[in-house]
Design a protein around this motif. Structure first.
Motif, PDB file in Angstrom:
ATOM      1  N   PRO A 128       0.812  -1.220   0.000  1.00 25.64           N
ATOM      2  CA  PRO A 128       0.000   0.000   0.000  1.00 25.64           C
ATOM      3  C   PRO A 128       0.846   1.271   0.000  1.00 25.64           C
ATOM      4  O   PRO A 128       0.338   2.347  -0.354  1.00 25.64           O
ATOM      5  N   SER A 131       0.787   2.711  -3.350  1.00 25.39           N
ATOM      6  CA  SER A 131      -0.462   3.417  -3.643  1.00 25.39           C
ATOM      7  C   SER A 131      -0.438   4.819  -3.061  1.00 25.39           C
ATOM      8  O   SER A 131      -0.926   5.776  -3.672  1.00 25.39           O
ATOM      9  N   TYR A 132       0.154   4.961  -1.879  1.00 24.38           N
ATOM     10  CA  TYR A 132       0.270   6.281  -1.257  1.00 24.38           C
ATOM     11  C   TYR A 132       1.140   7.198  -2.113  1.00 24.38           C
ATOM     12  O   TYR A 132       0.772   8.348  -2.396  1.00 24.38           O
ATOM     13  N   ASP A 134       1.656   7.056  -5.184  1.00 29.15           N
ATOM     14  CA  ASP A 134       1.067   7.288  -6.503  1.00 29.15           C
ATOM     15  C   ASP A 134       0.006   8.395  -6.486  1.00 29.15           C
ATOM     16  O   ASP A 134      -0.444   8.827  -7.537  1.00 29.15           O
ATOM     17  N   GLN A 135      -0.386   8.836  -5.314  1.00 23.86           N
ATOM     18  CA  GLN A 135      -1.450   9.831  -5.209  1.00 23.86           C
ATOM     19  C   GLN A 135      -0.941  11.211  -5.620  1.00 23.86           C
ATOM     20  O   GLN A 135      -0.213  11.864  -4.872  1.00 23.86           O
ATOM     21  N   GLN A 219       3.641   2.607  -9.717  1.00 27.68           N
ATOM     22  CA  GLN A 219       2.365   1.985 -10.060  1.00 27.68           C
ATOM     23  C   GLN A 219       2.486   0.472 -10.160  1.00 27.68           C
ATOM     24  O   GLN A 219       1.574  -0.258  -9.765  1.00 27.68           O
ATOM     25  N   MET A 222       1.856  -1.315  -6.846  1.00 30.03           N
ATOM     26  CA  MET A 222       0.551  -1.233  -6.196  1.00 30.03           C
ATOM     27  C   MET A 222      -0.081  -2.623  -6.167  1.00 30.03           C
ATOM     28  O   MET A 222       0.075  -3.408  -7.112  1.00 30.03           O
ATOM     29  N   ARG A 225      -1.882  -3.836  -9.285  1.00 33.91           N
ATOM     30  CA  ARG A 225      -1.017  -4.133 -10.432  1.00 33.91           C
ATOM     31  C   ARG A 225      -0.240  -5.429 -10.220  1.00 33.91           C
ATOM     32  O   ARG A 225       0.040  -6.165 -11.167  1.00 33.91           O
ATOM     33  N   GLU A 282      -6.546  -3.402   0.308  1.00 34.00           N
ATOM     34  CA  GLU A 282      -5.913  -3.494  -1.015  1.00 34.00           C
ATOM     35  C   GLU A 282      -5.215  -4.830  -1.213  1.00 34.00           C
ATOM     36  O   GLU A 282      -5.143  -5.350  -2.325  1.00 34.00           O
TER      37      GLU A 282
END
Length: 390
Positions: A128, A131-132, A134-135, A219, A222, A225, A282
């Motif tokens: 995760p 994902s953080y 990627d924001q 990405q 994540m 992915r 996630e």
């Protein structure tokens, strides 16, 4: 040459081998690992060579796999030795890619000689934390400062105003959602490291140029992915797969810790641990074998699913046989732990991972890859017990 081996160490995110001019000031990704492996190979009477290879810092997994092909090609065809890949963090995914049937058509012939793949603290099911980052644009820009923070922490030279530079980077990390990051701020921080040599400064700027140009790896890591990656990247039947799983104690920030010289690093570890979100929805982890689950429970406890090494949730690191479970953070197992002057840590996790645990872990990797009868040394059994009991 059936008994000759070559072991390739594949780095993870920010995949470099070493930076710095002088050996006494140089920082290396695999800190003291090649030296330890070569020593243990010699003690066991094993004919093996160790190669630490580089890859694109934050490029996507496909590009990184091709980098590994290219780097291996420099030495793999010098003989017909058996080959072994040991990848840390994202490097474990690179290693799996290189030997996978999916890459078979473009893989050089020497890849057929790979006999084992060991993954260490690898996000097989994603993290995760990716994902953080990627924001929006802030997370991606933040990566440059996070690496600068790492570089300044690990560099052995006492640079003028280094504390100020670390504080600036740390402030950006903790306030990333609100921080306005002017384009020239990175250059201002670099100028604080005024006594870097010209070559070191050029290396640092070039490295960050690469990070800025291609950040597809964020990405790719994540969880959503990684599910696609795993579906497309099957294991090869004639290759043995093993993993080392890491998990650190959950951070506990106290007034005492905040008053220590390591307060910045303690705070950074707590921030990253929280963002790694071990219990995030996630993560979709396939059912483990009883042996895999037991190995995690034996070291990390029954609540191992809530554990992380500060970067990757522990339960997301399982792939193949669980060779070893270490109570340590993401970088401890690469030799970046507190035992100066030979070792320098930048993730202050409070794991108490030190040289006995370090040696025991890498001995287990040697057992799985090239094997060979171990020479009995006083304290080896105690080191193994300490690595398990913490």
């Amino acid at each position: 040459m059936a008994n000759r081996h070559r072991v390739y160490l594949v780095p993870g995110f920010f995949g470099f081998t070493q930076m710095g001019d002088k050996e006494t000031e140089r920082i290396a990704y695999f800190q003291n690992v090649p030296r330890l492996l070569e020593q243990r190979f010699h003690e066991r009477g094993i004919d093996a060579r160790v190669h630490a290879i580089a890859s694109a810092p934050t490029a996507g997994l496909e590009a990184r796999a091709r980098d590994v092909f290219r780097e291996m090609a420099r030495t793999a065809n010098e003989d017909d030795a058996q080959l072994h890949l040991v990848g840390h963090s994202t490097g474990g995914l690179d290693a799996r890619s290189v030997v996978s049937p999916r890459m078979a058509r473009e893989a050089p012939d020497f890849v057929k000689r790979v006999r084992s793949v060991v993954t260490i603290a690898t996000p097989h099911h994603g993290t995760p934390l990716a994902s953080y980052f990627d924001q929006g644009g802030v997370g991606k820009t933040l990566l440059r400062y996070l690496w600068l923070f790492t570089f300044l922490t690990l560099h052995r030279k006492a640079m003028p105003l280094r504390t100020a530079a670390l504080q600036a980077c740390y402030w950006l990390v903790l306030r990333s959602e609100e921080a306005k990051l002017p384009p020239n701020l990175f250059n201002q921080v670099v100028r604080l490291t005024a006594d870097l040599s010209e070559a070191e400064r050029e290396d640092l700027i070039r490295f960050f140029g690469q990070v800025g140009e291609n950040q597809a790896l964020i990405q790719d890591l994540m969880p959503v992915r990684m599910r696609g990656f795993n579906a497309d990247t099957a294991d090869r039947e004639d290759v043995r797969y093993g993993c080392v799983v890491t998990g650190a104690p959950p951070p506990r920030l106290s007034l005492h810790l905040l008053l220590t010289p390591d307060a910045l690093l303690n705070g950074l570890f707590a921030f990253l641990y929280a963002k790694s979100a071990p219990l995030s929805r996630e993560l979709q982890i396939p059912e483990r074998t009883p042996a895999q689950t037991q190995a995690l429970q034996d070291v990390l406890g029954r609540r191992f699913e809530s554990k992380s090494d500060g970067i990757v949730p522990s339960r997301a690191q399982v792939w193949g046989e669980v060779l070893h479970v270490a109570k340590g953070d993401h970088m401890d197992v690469m030799g970046h732990f507190d035992q100066p002057p030979e070792y320098i840590s930048w993730l202050k996790s409070g794991s108490h991972f030190q040289e006995p645990q370090f040696r025991a872990m890498w001995d287990r990797v040697i057992d799985f890859t090239v094997g060979g009868a171990a020479t009995v040394h006083p304290g080896n059994e105690e080191a193994q017990r300490m690595s398990i009991d913490g």
